[in-house]
Scaffold this motif. Structure first.
Motif, PDB file in Angstrom:
ATOM      1  N   GLY A 180     -30.201  27.013  -4.397  1.00 42.78           N
ATOM      2  CA  GLY A 180     -29.218  25.961  -4.641  1.00 42.78           C
ATOM      3  C   GLY A 180     -29.015  25.047  -3.447  1.00 42.78           C
ATOM      4  N   ILE A 181     -30.017  24.943  -2.621  1.00 35.55           N
ATOM      5  CA  ILE A 181     -29.928  24.067  -1.448  1.00 35.55           C
ATOM      6  C   ILE A 181     -30.400  22.684  -1.850  1.00 35.55           C
ATOM      7  CG2 ILE A 181     -30.762  23.642   0.889  1.00 35.55           C
ATOM      8  CD1 ILE A 181     -31.236  26.654   1.129  1.00 35.55           C
ATOM      9  N   ALA A 182     -29.529  21.707  -1.716  1.00 36.49           N
ATOM     10  CA  ALA A 182     -29.896  20.324  -2.044  1.00 36.49           C
ATOM     11  C   ALA A 182     -30.484  19.655  -0.811  1.00 36.49           C
ATOM     12  CB  ALA A 182     -28.673  19.555  -2.524  1.00 36.49           C
ATOM     13  N   GLU A 183     -31.395  18.729  -1.056  1.00 38.96           N
ATOM     14  CA  GLU A 183     -31.965  17.976   0.052  1.00 38.96           C
ATOM     15  C   GLU A 183     -30.903  17.062   0.639  1.00 38.96           C
ATOM     16  OE1 GLU A 183     -35.573  15.897  -0.637  1.00 38.96           O
ATOM     17  OE2 GLU A 183     -36.411  17.500  -1.868  1.00 38.96           O
ATOM     18  N   GLU A 184     -30.881  17.012   1.964  1.00 38.52           N
ATOM     19  CA  GLU A 184     -29.925  16.146   2.638  1.00 38.52           C
ATOM     20  C   GLU A 184     -30.400  14.701   2.547  1.00 38.52           C
ATOM     21  OE1 GLU A 184     -29.124  17.268   6.631  1.00 38.52           O
ATOM     22  OE2 GLU A 184     -28.967  19.383   6.124  1.00 38.52           O
ATOM     23  N   GLU A 185     -29.452  13.817   2.246  1.00 39.50           N
ATOM     24  CA  GLU A 185     -29.803  12.404   2.240  1.00 39.50           C
ATOM     25  C   GLU A 185     -29.747  11.906   3.678  1.00 39.50           C
ATOM     26  OE1 GLU A 185     -28.075   9.823  -0.545  1.00 39.50           O
ATOM     27  OE2 GLU A 185     -27.967  11.331  -2.120  1.00 39.50           O
ATOM     28  N   PRO A 186     -30.672  11.046   4.037  1.00 33.04           N
ATOM     29  CA  PRO A 186     -30.669  10.559   5.418  1.00 33.04           C
ATOM     30  C   PRO A 186     -29.399   9.761   5.700  1.00 33.04           C
ATOM     31  CG  PRO A 186     -32.259   9.344   4.093  1.00 33.04           C
ATOM     32  CD  PRO A 186     -31.735  10.478   3.254  1.00 33.04           C
ATOM     33  N   ALA A 187     -28.931   9.869   6.930  1.00 33.91           N
ATOM     34  CA  ALA A 187     -27.724   9.142   7.327  1.00 33.91           C
ATOM     35  C   ALA A 187     -27.995   7.646   7.256  1.00 33.91           C
ATOM     36  CB  ALA A 187     -27.314   9.541   8.743  1.00 33.91           C
ATOM     37  N   ALA A 188     -26.974   6.927   6.813  1.00 36.72           N
ATOM     38  CA  ALA A 188     -27.119   5.477   6.686  1.00 36.72           C
ATOM     39  C   ALA A 188     -27.208   4.848   8.074  1.00 36.72           C
ATOM     40  CB  ALA A 188     -25.938   4.901   5.921  1.00 36.72           C
ATOM     41  N   ASP A 189     -28.027   3.830   8.167  1.00 37.93           N
ATOM     42  CA  ASP A 189     -28.170   3.093   9.416  1.00 37.93           C
ATOM     43  C   ASP A 189     -26.855   2.370   9.698  1.00 37.93           C
ATOM     44  OD1 ASP A 189     -29.090   1.760  11.616  1.00 37.93           O
ATOM     45  OD2 ASP A 189     -30.383   0.378  10.509  1.00 37.93           O
ATOM     46  N   PRO A 190     -26.303   2.522  10.906  1.00 32.14           N
ATOM     47  CA  PRO A 190     -25.021   1.867  11.210  1.00 32.14           C
ATOM     48  C   PRO A 190     -25.057   0.359  11.007  1.00 32.14           C
ATOM     49  CG  PRO A 190     -25.629   3.380  12.967  1.00 32.14           C
ATOM     50  CD  PRO A 190     -26.777   3.321  12.023  1.00 32.14           C
ATOM     51  N   ALA A 191     -26.179  -0.272  11.290  1.00 31.49           N
ATOM     52  CA  ALA A 191     -26.277  -1.720  11.115  1.00 31.49           C
ATOM     53  C   ALA A 191     -26.178  -2.083   9.639  1.00 31.49           C
ATOM     54  CB  ALA A 191     -27.586  -2.241  11.698  1.00 31.49           C
ATOM     55  N   VAL A 192     -26.812  -1.287   8.783  1.00 33.10           N
ATOM     56  CA  VAL A 192     -26.753  -1.549   7.343  1.00 33.10           C
ATOM     57  C   VAL A 192     -25.331  -1.333   6.839  1.00 33.10           C
ATOM     58  CG1 VAL A 192     -27.585  -0.778   5.085  1.00 33.10           C
ATOM     59  CG2 VAL A 192     -29.178  -0.979   6.993  1.00 33.10           C
ATOM     60  N   THR A 193     -24.667  -0.289   7.332  1.00 30.01           N
ATOM     61  CA  THR A 193     -23.286  -0.031   6.929  1.00 30.01           C
ATOM     62  C   THR A 193     -22.382  -1.187   7.338  1.00 30.01           C
ATOM     63  OG1 THR A 193     -23.681   2.335   7.224  1.00 30.01           O
ATOM     64  CG2 THR A 193     -21.391   1.621   7.109  1.00 30.01           C
ATOM     65  N   LEU A 194     -22.524  -1.681   8.547  1.00 26.29           N
ATOM     66  CA  LEU A 194     -21.713  -2.796   9.027  1.00 26.29           C
ATOM     67  C   LEU A 194     -21.965  -4.048   8.200  1.00 26.29           C
ATOM     68  CD1 LEU A 194     -19.734  -3.974  11.083  1.00 26.29           C
ATOM     69  CD2 LEU A 194     -21.701  -4.446  12.552  1.00 26.29           C
ATOM     70  N   LEU A 195     -23.229  -4.346   7.916  1.00 26.07           N
ATOM     71  CA  LEU A 195     -23.543  -5.525   7.105  1.00 26.07           C
ATOM     72  C   LEU A 195     -22.986  -5.393   5.690  1.00 26.07           C
ATOM     73  CD1 LEU A 195     -27.201  -6.205   8.284  1.00 26.07           C
ATOM     74  CD2 LEU A 195     -25.183  -7.605   8.731  1.00 26.07           C
ATOM     75  N   THR A 196     -23.008  -4.180   5.146  1.00 25.12           N
ATOM     76  CA  THR A 196     -22.437  -3.958   3.813  1.00 25.12           C
ATOM     77  C   THR A 196     -20.939  -4.212   3.828  1.00 25.12           C
ATOM     78  OG1 THR A 196     -24.147  -2.303   3.378  1.00 25.12           O
ATOM     79  CG2 THR A 196     -22.213  -2.282   1.948  1.00 25.12           C
ATOM     80  N   GLU A 197     -20.261  -3.739   4.866  1.00 24.83           N
ATOM     81  CA  GLU A 197     -18.813  -3.967   4.977  1.00 24.83           C
ATOM     82  C   GLU A 197     -18.503  -5.458   5.112  1.00 24.83           C
ATOM     83  OE1 GLU A 197     -17.371  -1.640   8.224  1.00 24.83           O
ATOM     84  OE2 GLU A 197     -17.842   0.264   7.222  1.00 24.83           O
ATOM     85  N   ILE A 198     -19.289  -6.178   5.905  1.00 23.53           N
ATOM     86  CA  ILE A 198     -19.084  -7.624   6.068  1.00 23.53           C
ATOM     87  C   ILE A 198     -19.292  -8.333   4.738  1.00 23.53           C
ATOM     88  CG2 ILE A 198     -20.019  -9.702   7.141  1.00 23.53           C
ATOM     89  CD1 ILE A 198     -20.623  -7.953   9.630  1.00 23.53           C
ATOM     90  N   ARG A 199     -20.346  -7.964   4.020  1.00 19.85           N
ATOM     91  CA  ARG A 199     -20.628  -8.580   2.721  1.00 19.85           C
ATOM     92  C   ARG A 199     -19.476  -8.335   1.748  1.00 19.85           C
ATOM     93  NH1 ARG A 199     -24.561  -5.389  -0.570  1.00 19.85           N
ATOM     94  NH2 ARG A 199     -22.600  -4.331  -0.910  1.00 19.85           N
ATOM     95  N   ASP A 200     -18.995  -7.077   1.709  1.00 16.91           N
ATOM     96  CA  ASP A 200     -17.923  -6.740   0.799  1.00 16.91           C
ATOM     97  C   ASP A 200     -16.629  -7.480   1.146  1.00 16.91           C
ATOM     98  OD1 ASP A 200     -19.687  -5.075  -0.487  1.00 16.91           O
ATOM     99  OD2 ASP A 200     -18.915  -3.218   0.422  1.00 16.91           O
TER     100      ASP A 200
END
Length: 129
Positions: free
Chosen positions: A104-124
């Motif tokens: 029951g071990i799920a694959e870990e999703e890779p951590a989001a790139d901080p730059a992509v997260t920041l750009l997503t927040e700016i867009r939103d």
């Protein structure tokens, strides 16, 4: 100075490395036998020659340029890489996936790139205006 060397030699990593080198040498013999005795004869049956050494031989000013030898080395490398992938890597990945599914071990999703997260927040924030 000698005690530091003794500690280095007795570490578990050194022993693991030594075992890996010995196992790698033994496995290299298996892969070499597979390529030379199984895969290359199959290529020889298709192409008509067990290697490409005599292909593309050019003589310039009395010097032989043997491109066929390079081609043989490249084909051998690709065959060894394919043999290792299909005999070791693919089955091990399959076994790991089966084990993880059973546990029951799920694959870990890779951590989001901080730059992509920041750009997503700016867009939103721009969309909300």
């Amino acid at each position: 100075m000698l005690s530091g060397f003794r500690n280095f030699i007795l570490k578990g990593n050194v022993v693991d490395l030594a075992v890996a080198v010995v196992m790698g040498a033994a496995f290299g013999a298996v892969v070499d036998a597979l390529v030379k005795n199984v895969l290359m004869p199959l290529i020889a049956a298709l192409v008509g020659s067990p290697n490409f050494d005599s292909f593309a031989k050019v003589t310039i000013n009395g010097n032989d340029l043997q491109f066929g030898v390079l081609l043989t080395a490249i084909v051998n490398f690709v065959l060894v890489a394919a043999a290792i992938y299909f005999v070791v890597v693919a089955p091990m990945n399959h076994l790991i996936e089966r084990r993880n599914a059973k546990l029951g071990i799920a694959e870990e999703e890779p951590a989001a790139d901080p730059a992509v997260t920041l750009l997503t927040e700016i867009r939103d924030s721009l969309v909300q205006r």
